[in-house]
Design a protein around this motif. Structure first.
Motif, PDB file in Angstrom:
ATOM      1  N   TYR A  29      -4.595  -7.113   8.679  1.00 16.91           N
ATOM      2  CA  TYR A  29      -4.761  -6.548   7.338  1.00 16.91           C
ATOM      3  C   TYR A  29      -5.619  -5.283   7.317  1.00 16.91           C
ATOM      4  O   TYR A  29      -6.529  -5.119   8.131  1.00 16.91           O
ATOM      5  N   ASP A  30      -5.331  -4.452   6.310  1.00 14.62           N
ATOM      6  CA  ASP A  30      -6.301  -3.464   5.858  1.00 14.62           C
ATOM      7  C   ASP A  30      -7.137  -4.176   4.815  1.00 14.62           C
ATOM      8  O   ASP A  30      -6.602  -4.661   3.812  1.00 14.62           O
ATOM      9  N   ILE A  31      -8.440  -4.263   5.035  1.00 16.80           N
ATOM     10  CA  ILE A  31      -9.268  -5.105   4.167  1.00 16.80           C
ATOM     11  C   ILE A  31     -10.174  -4.253   3.284  1.00 16.80           C
ATOM     12  O   ILE A  31     -10.807  -3.298   3.754  1.00 16.80           O
ATOM     13  N   THR A  32     -10.221  -4.595   2.010  1.00 18.19           N
ATOM     14  CA  THR A  32     -11.132  -3.954   1.067  1.00 18.19           C
ATOM     15  C   THR A  32     -11.969  -5.040   0.398  1.00 18.19           C
ATOM     16  O   THR A  32     -11.433  -6.077   0.004  1.00 18.19           O
ATOM     17  N   VAL A  33     -13.285  -4.787   0.302  1.00 22.49           N
ATOM     18  CA  VAL A  33     -14.177  -5.772  -0.306  1.00 22.49           C
ATOM     19  C   VAL A  33     -14.864  -5.159  -1.515  1.00 22.49           C
ATOM     20  O   VAL A  33     -15.361  -4.027  -1.454  1.00 22.49           O
ATOM     21  N   PHE A  34     -14.884  -5.915  -2.615  1.00 19.86           N
ATOM     22  CA  PHE A  34     -15.652  -5.519  -3.788  1.00 19.86           C
ATOM     23  C   PHE A  34     -16.815  -6.481  -3.972  1.00 19.86           C
ATOM     24  O   PHE A  34     -16.617  -7.691  -3.971  1.00 19.86           O
ATOM     25  N   GLY A  78     -22.076  -2.671  -5.508  1.00 21.92           N
ATOM     26  CA  GLY A  78     -22.962  -2.169  -6.542  1.00 21.92           C
ATOM     27  C   GLY A  78     -22.400  -2.552  -7.904  1.00 21.92           C
ATOM     28  O   GLY A  78     -21.228  -2.877  -8.050  1.00 21.92           O
ATOM     29  N   LYS A  79     -23.279  -2.453  -8.904  1.00 21.40           N
ATOM     30  CA  LYS A  79     -22.933  -2.899 -10.253  1.00 21.40           C
ATOM     31  C   LYS A  79     -21.648  -2.251 -10.773  1.00 21.40           C
ATOM     32  O   LYS A  79     -20.783  -2.900 -11.356  1.00 21.40           O
ATOM     33  N   GLU A  80     -21.520  -0.921 -10.508  1.00 14.67           N
ATOM     34  CA  GLU A  80     -20.375  -0.205 -11.073  1.00 14.67           C
ATOM     35  C   GLU A  80     -19.065  -0.551 -10.356  1.00 14.67           C
ATOM     36  O   GLU A  80     -18.004  -0.167 -10.790  1.00 14.67           O
ATOM     37  N   LYS A  81     -19.179  -1.282  -9.248  1.00  9.17           N
ATOM     38  CA  LYS A  81     -17.978  -1.626  -8.487  1.00  9.17           C
ATOM     39  C   LYS A  81     -17.505  -3.044  -8.790  1.00  9.17           C
ATOM     40  O   LYS A  81     -16.680  -3.596  -8.088  1.00  9.17           O
ATOM     41  N   GLU A  82     -18.077  -3.642  -9.812  1.00  7.19           N
ATOM     42  CA  GLU A  82     -17.649  -4.981 -10.178  1.00  7.19           C
ATOM     43  C   GLU A  82     -16.196  -4.936 -10.667  1.00  7.19           C
ATOM     44  O   GLU A  82     -15.850  -4.106 -11.505  1.00  7.19           O
ATOM     45  N   SER A  96     -15.116  -1.541 -12.582  1.00  5.92           N
ATOM     46  CA  SER A  96     -15.546  -1.007 -13.872  1.00  5.92           C
ATOM     47  C   SER A  96     -15.680   0.512 -13.854  1.00  5.92           C
ATOM     48  O   SER A  96     -15.572   1.149 -14.885  1.00  5.92           O
ATOM     49  N   ASP A  97     -15.882   1.111 -12.682  1.00  5.55           N
ATOM     50  CA  ASP A  97     -15.950   2.579 -12.656  1.00  5.55           C
ATOM     51  C   ASP A  97     -14.577   3.204 -12.415  1.00  5.55           C
ATOM     52  O   ASP A  97     -14.468   4.392 -12.149  1.00  5.55           O
ATOM     53  N   GLY A  98     -13.524   2.378 -12.447  1.00  6.15           N
ATOM     54  CA  GLY A  98     -12.180   2.907 -12.294  1.00  6.15           C
ATOM     55  C   GLY A  98     -11.617   2.845 -10.883  1.00  6.15           C
ATOM     56  O   GLY A  98     -10.449   3.153 -10.664  1.00  6.15           O
ATOM     57  N   THR A  99     -12.457   2.477  -9.898  1.00  7.59           N
ATOM     58  CA  THR A  99     -11.957   2.338  -8.529  1.00  7.59           C
ATOM     59  C   THR A  99     -10.846   1.283  -8.514  1.00  7.59           C
ATOM     60  O   THR A  99     -10.986   0.230  -9.134  1.00  7.59           O
ATOM     61  N   THR A 100      -9.762   1.588  -7.795  1.00  7.94           N
ATOM     62  CA  THR A 100      -8.698   0.582  -7.712  1.00  7.94           C
ATOM     63  C   THR A 100      -8.367   0.297  -6.258  1.00  7.94           C
ATOM     64  O   THR A 100      -8.687   1.082  -5.360  1.00  7.94           O
ATOM     65  N   ALA A 101      -7.726  -0.832  -6.043  1.00  5.88           N
ATOM     66  CA  ALA A 101      -7.216  -1.149  -4.722  1.00  5.88           C
ATOM     67  C   ALA A 101      -6.001  -2.043  -4.890  1.00  5.88           C
ATOM     68  O   ALA A 101      -5.990  -2.944  -5.727  1.00  5.88           O
ATOM     69  N   GLU A 102      -4.958  -1.742  -4.101  1.00  6.54           N
ATOM     70  CA  GLU A 102      -3.748  -2.566  -4.150  1.00  6.54           C
ATOM     71  C   GLU A 102      -3.849  -3.669  -3.117  1.00  6.54           C
ATOM     72  O   GLU A 102      -4.553  -3.536  -2.118  1.00  6.54           O
ATOM     73  N   TYR A 103      -3.152  -4.755  -3.388  1.00  6.40           N
ATOM     74  CA  TYR A 103      -3.204  -5.858  -2.420  1.00  6.40           C
ATOM     75  C   TYR A 103      -1.842  -6.475  -2.181  1.00  6.40           C
ATOM     76  O   TYR A 103      -0.978  -6.434  -3.052  1.00  6.40           O
ATOM     77  N   ASP A 104      -1.685  -7.025  -0.978  1.00 11.64           N
ATOM     78  CA  ASP A 104      -0.582  -7.942  -0.733  1.00 11.64           C
ATOM     79  C   ASP A 104      -1.078  -9.363  -0.937  1.00 11.64           C
ATOM     80  O   ASP A 104      -0.378 -10.233  -1.403  1.00 11.64           O
ATOM     81  N   PHE A 105      -2.336  -9.570  -0.499  1.00 16.26           N
ATOM     82  CA  PHE A 105      -2.994 -10.845  -0.771  1.00 16.26           C
ATOM     83  C   PHE A 105      -4.382 -10.570  -1.342  1.00 16.26           C
ATOM     84  O   PHE A 105      -5.056  -9.637  -0.925  1.00 16.26           O
ATOM     85  N   LEU A 106      -4.763 -11.435  -2.276  1.00 16.75           N
ATOM     86  CA  LEU A 106      -6.053 -11.271  -2.926  1.00 16.75           C
ATOM     87  C   LEU A 106      -6.880 -12.520  -2.666  1.00 16.75           C
ATOM     88  O   LEU A 106      -6.374 -13.644  -2.720  1.00 16.75           O
ATOM     89  N   LEU A 107      -8.146 -12.310  -2.353  1.00 21.17           N
ATOM     90  CA  LEU A 107      -9.032 -13.449  -2.126  1.00 21.17           C
ATOM     91  C   LEU A 107     -10.163 -13.404  -3.146  1.00 21.17           C
ATOM     92  O   LEU A 107     -10.919 -12.436  -3.214  1.00 21.17           O
TER      93      LEU A 107
END
Lengths: 814, 107
Positions: A29-34, A78-82, A96-107
């Protein structure tokens, strides 16, 4: 193109899942964490020691930001990345600051929120919860400026907060709505002892009391109760419980009840969305301790890696209070009902209380206060569902009372100094373990074994290591799952492997590995010997032994010693020898310049310091003198120890020597899960010490007593009496049947003692004594198997060049 | 220039096993994996000198028979969390013939 995995929640459960996933499918996977907190991943259960000033934040970091970089993980924290929205149709998350990320699977690993008591004034400055680093900072700050703290909540978290604030110099009063502290973990008696010792340390209590308002204007000034009374406070900590954080999931249309509902594979009602941790509700249960969350993480990673064979079936949990100097332990259902029995010891003067709840002779729950040294042991017995009837009368006195060779845990982990040795095999002291656990962020026994070597050799200190871990980690201690997998190469258990071998008629190690989808191409030094044994036991006639899957001792039929030389022990049937045999041994020792000749603990003679290339010669000469391998190296029958019996002894009631020789001649050569020792005593004086052997026989006037499951090694265990028989033929039948049952059902490397403790003496009696047909069938299978086993390996190698390559160098150079 | 010494055939070494080459500078263990790759290490574990040639070979690793340290066959380093290193020698197989060089590889 790699698939995309997004993790919401940068806490312990979510990141643990990523770690497990990276171990088994690093490139999937390409992994992104919030994460809403502005840090890497830290060990939340060690926040109490931070508050108490025993640790710093840096010391409880599990993965710093560099870890995410090193593993190619995108971290938004950080708070704004919730994350505020999940668009399940477009498979996209939005922060909340508008950052987005697409997923094939979400955890989803959104954890939980502290419960805020819904009373007026609960939002005043000076009112805090105890949940994250930010809360701890607020409390530490307040403790510098203020004096009086009120902690609302007399549970685990509340008491840990109260203790921490007290150690920071504050005067602390704990307010609790119940009349017992920690009522979910403790019964009234233990709760009262806990209160008493906390009071002795200076903690105040106000209970039962229901809070109705927090008072103050620009800052908190006190707490008001239902009866109108008030307490002064300039800091109020709310620690009344946690609620799964399901707001985001709910908003996104994912089915939630009390928590996010997940199945045994940790999938939510949307198959693309997984959930782990405190936000999850699994089979109606939400967990707030770290051990079950880690079990969930493992299963979830397995499914995210598309392996698809792991299953989470719920956890049993135990609790310890992380307040230094207070020993408290509870596990399972300690209240009991009309179907349970309880055993209680209370010694108020010593501040000791212990209660064990039993159901059908199995531990159902336990509460301990003051003396928790055996907590880990009771928990183990509970999780394994061990039948305790055989040692019920000793149960309350703990594991050390059952006998051990000195390292079994009679020391109290908490009171040990850092320099005290825990693991006698590897010379590991307590401080090393504590340091590894806290600095390296270890949670499981396996991890501690790998990093420190403690408990990785003979295992007699395992209980103590577990106690040290639980005293450091408290509720975070992750005990091994109920049924252990064979090794790290697979998630299958020993029993599953054996079943598949029989049902699918698998005949080689590669076949087993293929069928069960082993993770490694050819296993490791743990699983290969186990598989080799299981195949050998299942198919004695058909299976071809795999020498490369045997430990060196069994491969070359001699014991490897510390300098790489070998030792050779000829068989001495029933401990009887002759002048000719002794002369042969002496001649061999002279001829091959063998430096040490020693009598062993099992009535034989050991020739120590033999060079590997001399082994075939030594064996050939011993063979000529009529001697064969003593299998002193084998996971198989070793010796049959005897006394002189009726033939010479004035007390002897039967011919124990002849019986010992006969049994040894019939049973030698058989491979077993571990070494197997027998003894025959000619009278109840028991000079052959038959009651600490795997199978012990004690002659009496009317026949023979048969004893099983003894052990004189790591943990001394006296045998259980299996039954009494009258004829020699019966002795043999029962003996073979017992050996075969052990061979067929014990896990590899289980001696008979732990095996019997696990399955229960009643079970063994039922199979061997009560079921005559079954006993005869077991006997038959043993006799059949022996047809292929009784070949002297020394003779094969000395005279027929079997495995010749083992004993000569490939080449001499220079 | 590397001096290659012929030490035997691939078939002389058991699969997932090893053979010892005795040299004036000490024993060298020559291993053969399940995939017929061949590696050579100084026959001494960095921990307490255990004979690695007597260990169980799995994947591209060997487990020392004395205290279960695991070493990488490719470069002789101990698998974490153990730390240590044993010398590693160049070895090659051509037409089933195994050749070894006594020049230690530096890693």
């Amino acid at each position: 193109m790699k698939e995309k995995l997004v993790l919401i929640g940068n806490g312990m459960a979510g990141v643990r899942t990523l770690e497990e996933l990276l171990k088994i499918a690093p490139d999937k996977y390409d992994i992104t964490v919030f994460g809403a907190e502005p840090y890497g991943n830290y060990n939340r259960i060690l926040l109490s020691p931070v508050l108490a000033g025993e640790k710093t934040i840096d010391q409880i970091m599990l993965n710093d930001k560099q870890w995410y970089v090193d593993n190619g993980i995108t971290l938004h924290c950080g708070k704004e990345k919730e994350v505020v929205q999940i668009d399940r149709r477009k498979r996209k998350v939005i922060a909340s600051d508008g950052t987005t990320a697409e997923y094939d699977f979400l955890l989803l690993a959104t954890g939980s929120n502290p419960f805020i008591v819904p009373v007026p004034g609960n939002d005043l400055p000076g009112v805090v919860t105890f949940r994250d680093i930010h809360d701890v900072d607020l409390m530490l700050e307040a403790s510098k400026q203020h004096q009086h703290a009120v902690v609302i909540g007399g549970g685990l978290l509340g008491l840990e907060a109260a203790n921490g604030l007290m150690l920071q110099g504050m005067s602390v009063t704990v307010v609790h709505i119940q009349d017992t502290l920690m009522e979910r973990q403790l019964d009234k008696a233990a709760g009262a002892l806990l209160r008493k010792s906390l009071e002795e340390r200076g903690m105040h209590f106000y209970m039962p009391a229901q809070t109705t308002a927090i008072i103050g204007e620009d800052r908190v000034r006190g707490v008001r109760f239902k009866d109108g009374s008030e307490l002064y406070a300039d800091l109020v900590v709310m620690a009344v419980g946690i609620r799964p954080n399901i707001e985001l999931a709910k908003k996104s249309g994912i089915h939630c009840e009390r928590g996010i509902v997940a199945n045994d594979t940790l999938q939510t009602f949307d198959p693309r969305v997984y959930a782990v941790g405190e936000c999850v509700q699994h089979r109606g249960q939400a967990y707030g301790l770290v051990a079950p969350l880690f079990e969930q993480a493992k299963v979830c990673a397995n499914h995210l890696a598309h392996l698809g064979y792991a299953r989470y079936q719920g956890s049993m949990t135990s609790t310890k209070l992380k307040v230094t100097g207070i020993d408290l332990f509870s596990a399972g259902d300690f209240t009991g009902d009309e179907t349970t029995e309880e055993i209680v010891i209370k010694d108020a003067a010593r501040g000791m209380y212990k209660k064990i709840v039993l159901k059908d002779n199995r531990i159902h729950g336990a509460v301990m206060y003051g003396d928790t040294v055996d907590g880990a042991w009771y928990f183990q017995l509970m999780r394994d569902g061990t039948d305790i009837s055989a040692f019920r009368d000793h149960l309350m006195f703990g594991e050390s009372h059952l006998g051990d060779a000195g390292h079994g845990g009679q020391n109290k982990a908490a009171s040990m100094s850092d320099s005290m040795e825990v693991c006698g095999c590897n010379g590991v002291c307590k401080g090393t373990i504590v340091k590894a656990v806290t600095e390296k962020g270890l949670f499981t026994l396996d991890e501690v074994r790998t990093h420190t070597k403690a408990s990785s050799s003979c295992g007699s200190c395992t209980g103590l290591v577990e106690q040290i871990m639980s005293s450091v980690l408290g509720g975070g201690y992750s005990a091994a799952p109920k049924e252990k997998p064979v090794c790290k190469c697979t998630d299958h258990t020993h029993d599953e492997v054996r079943k598949v071998i029989r049902q699918q008629h698998l005949l080689s190690i590669p076949d087993v590995m293929r069928y069960l989808e082993w993770r490694t191409p050819n296993g490791c030094h743990s699983c290969r010997p186990a598989l080799n044994y299981y195949l050998l036991c299942a198919w004695p006639a058909e299976y071809k032994d795999d020498a490369q899957s045997r430990f060196i001792n069994e491969r070359v039929h001699a014991n490897i010693q510390k300098d790489g030389t070998y030792s050779v022990v000829p068989r001495m049937w029933g401990g009887v020898t002759t002048p000719d045999e002794l002369r042969t041994i002496a001649d061999v020792a002279d001829k091959y310049k063998i430096p040490t000749v020693k009598v062993t603990g099992g009535q034989r003679i050991d020739l120590l310091g033999v060079k590997k290339e001399d082994l075939p010669g030594v064996w050939r000469d011993l063979n000529k003198g009529g001697m064969v391998s003593g299998h002193a190296y084998a996971k198989g029958l070793r010796t049959v120890k005897t006394c002189v019996g009726k033939e010479w002894c004035r007390f002897g009631t039967q011919d124990s020597t002849a019986m010992g020789i006969e049994l040894e001649k019939r049973t030698w050569g058989s491979w077993m899960p571990h070494k197997f020792k027998m003894a025959v005593s000619g009278c109840p004086r028991n000079c052959a010490e038959a009651t600490i052997k795997d199978f012990g026989i004690v002659a009496v006037e009317s026949g023979w007593e048969l004893h099983v499951g003894g052990n004189g090694g790591v943990k001394v265990r006296a045998t259980d009496l299996l039954c009494k028989v009258t004829t020699d033929a019966e002795v043999e039948e029962y003996c073979y049947a017992f050996i075969q049952l052990y061979r067929e059902e014990a896990h590899y490397l289980d001696r008979t003692a732990p095996w019997i403790e696990r399955v229960g003496l009643e079970y063994v009696k039922q199979r061997i004594v009560e079921d005559a047909e079954g006993r005869k069938a077991l006997r038959e299978r043993f006799v059949e198997s022996q047809k292929y086993a009784q070949v002297d390996p020394w003779e094969e190698r000395a005279s027929h060049d079997v495995e010749r390559h083992e004993f000569v160098p490939l080449k001499l150079v220079g | 220039m590397t001096d290659w010494i012929e030490i035997g055939t691939l078939e002389d070494i058991p699969r997932l096993g090893s053979r010892v080459v005795r040299t004036t500078q000490g024993d060298i263990a020559v291993f053969r994996t399940a995939e017929d790759e061949v590696f050579a290490l100084n026959d001494s574990c960095p921990h307490k000198g255990g004979p690695l040639s007597q260990g169980i070979v799995h994947g591209k690793r060997v487990t020392c028979p004395l205290h279960n340290w695991v070493l990488e066959l490719s470069d002789g380093t101990a698998v974490a969390p153990d730390q240590g290193h044993t010398a590693c020698f160049p070895v090659k197989v051509e037409d089933g013939i195994v050749r070894l060089s006594l020049q230690r590889q530096h890693t």
